[in-house]
Design a protein around this motif. Sequence first.
Motif, mmCIF file in Angstrom:
data_model
loop_
_atom_site.group_PDB
_atom_site.id
_atom_site.type_symbol
_atom_site.label_atom_id
_atom_site.label_comp_id
_atom_site.label_asym_id
_atom_site.label_seq_id
_atom_site.Cartn_x
_atom_site.Cartn_y
_atom_site.Cartn_z
ATOM 1 N N ILE A 16 0.842 -1.198 0.000
ATOM 2 C CA ILE A 16 0.000 0.000 0.000
ATOM 3 C C ILE A 16 0.880 1.253 0.000
ATOM 4 O O ILE A 16 0.596 2.225 -0.715
ATOM 5 N N ALA A 17 1.963 1.247 0.761
ATOM 6 C CA ALA A 17 2.874 2.396 0.802
ATOM 7 C C ALA A 17 3.531 2.639 -0.552
ATOM 8 O O ALA A 17 3.659 3.789 -0.987
ATOM 9 N N THR A 18 3.916 1.584 -1.244
ATOM 10 C CA THR A 18 4.512 1.712 -2.573
ATOM 11 C C THR A 18 3.515 2.302 -3.556
ATOM 12 O O THR A 18 3.847 3.192 -4.349
ATOM 13 N N ILE A 19 2.281 1.820 -3.499
ATOM 14 C CA ILE A 19 1.229 2.329 -4.386
ATOM 15 C C ILE A 19 0.959 3.802 -4.072
ATOM 16 O O ILE A 19 0.874 4.640 -4.978
ATOM 17 N N ALA A 20 0.843 4.131 -2.787
ATOM 18 C CA ALA A 20 0.560 5.507 -2.382
ATOM 19 C C ALA A 20 1.685 6.450 -2.814
ATOM 20 O O ALA A 20 1.425 7.566 -3.266
ATOM 21 N N LYS A 21 2.902 5.992 -2.690
ATOM 22 C CA LYS A 21 4.046 6.807 -3.115
ATOM 23 C C LYS A 21 3.966 7.087 -4.617
ATOM 24 O O LYS A 21 4.197 8.211 -5.058
ATOM 25 N N ALA A 22 3.617 6.073 -5.389
ATOM 26 C CA ALA A 22 3.503 6.258 -6.842
ATOM 27 C C ALA A 22 2.369 7.214 -7.193
ATOM 28 O O ALA A 22 2.446 7.933 -8.183
ATOM 29 N N LEU A 61 5.725 7.078 -16.052
ATOM 30 C CA LEU A 61 5.153 5.794 -16.463
ATOM 31 C C LEU A 61 5.909 4.641 -15.813
ATOM 32 O O LEU A 61 5.300 3.662 -15.368
ATOM 33 N N LYS A 62 7.214 4.761 -15.728
ATOM 34 C CA LYS A 62 8.036 3.724 -15.090
ATOM 35 C C LYS A 62 7.656 3.568 -13.617
ATOM 36 O O LYS A 62 7.516 2.446 -13.115
ATOM 37 N N GLU A 63 7.475 4.687 -12.918
ATOM 38 C CA GLU A 63 7.088 4.627 -11.503
ATOM 39 C C GLU A 63 5.717 3.979 -11.322
ATOM 40 O O GLU A 63 5.525 3.163 -10.423
ATOM 41 N N LEU A 64 4.769 4.342 -12.184
ATOM 42 C CA LEU A 64 3.433 3.744 -12.110
ATOM 43 C C LEU A 64 3.475 2.256 -12.407
ATOM 44 O O LEU A 64 2.790 1.461 -11.764
ATOM 45 N N LYS A 65 4.306 1.875 -13.371
ATOM 46 C CA LYS A 65 4.415 0.456 -13.726
ATOM 47 C C LYS A 65 5.092 -0.328 -12.605
ATOM 48 O O LYS A 65 4.659 -1.428 -12.257
ATOM 49 N N ASN A 66 6.145 0.236 -12.018
ATOM 50 C CA ASN A 66 6.840 -0.445 -10.917
ATOM 51 C C ASN A 66 5.936 -0.658 -9.710
ATOM 52 O O ASN A 66 6.075 -1.637 -8.988
ATOM 53 N N ALA A 67 4.995 0.252 -9.504
ATOM 54 C CA ALA A 67 4.048 0.124 -8.388
ATOM 55 C C ALA A 67 2.884 -0.803 -8.734
ATOM 56 O O ALA A 67 2.072 -1.126 -7.871
ATOM 57 N N GLY A 68 2.808 -1.226 -9.998
ATOM 58 C CA GLY A 68 1.738 -2.134 -10.404
ATOM 59 C C GLY A 68 0.442 -1.440 -10.762
ATOM 60 O O GLY A 68 -0.586 -2.094 -10.929
ATOM 61 N N LEU A 69 0.467 -0.112 -10.879
ATOM 62 C CA LEU A 69 -0.757 0.623 -11.186
ATOM 63 C C LEU A 69 -1.112 0.575 -12.666
ATOM 64 O O LEU A 69 -2.272 0.695 -13.028
ATOM 65 N N ILE A 70 -0.099 0.426 -13.513
ATOM 66 C CA ILE A 70 -0.339 0.287 -14.948
ATOM 67 C C ILE A 70 0.463 -0.890 -15.462
ATOM 68 O O ILE A 70 1.400 -1.365 -14.812
ATOM 69 N N LYS A 71 0.091 -1.364 -16.621
ATOM 70 C CA LYS A 71 0.856 -2.407 -17.295
ATOM 71 C C LYS A 71 1.051 -1.969 -18.738
ATOM 72 O O LYS A 71 0.292 -1.148 -19.251
#
Length: 108
Positions: A16-22, A61-71
């Motif tokens: 959750i913290a990783t997602i929130a950071k992204a 985009l890289k940050e969003l992808k690393n957090a799993g928010l986008i593919k």
Amino acid sequence: MGATKTDHFTEQQNKIATIAKALGHPARIAIIEYLLKVNTCICGDIVNELPLAQATVSQHLKELKNAGLIKGNIEGTAICYCIDEKTFEILKDYFSNIIVKTSDQKCC
């Protein structure tokens, strides 16, 4: 070597913290909103939508992808991005649980 700070927390808390950071940057929110609007897109389309340089958009985009928010899928010379519904389901469950617990709470 000692434990890292994240070792003291659960896997879910770290996720959750990783997602929130992204999600902590307005450009990334704008990217997610754009992907929701068009359903899928190519990176160049995103660059045209934001007042940012292509390299900056790529980093977001890289940050969003690393957090799993986008593919993203490679299609020819472009990468087509879309929302990763599994991660948003995690967020939905997490925040739904908070809403239920806080609505029952008797606090000052």
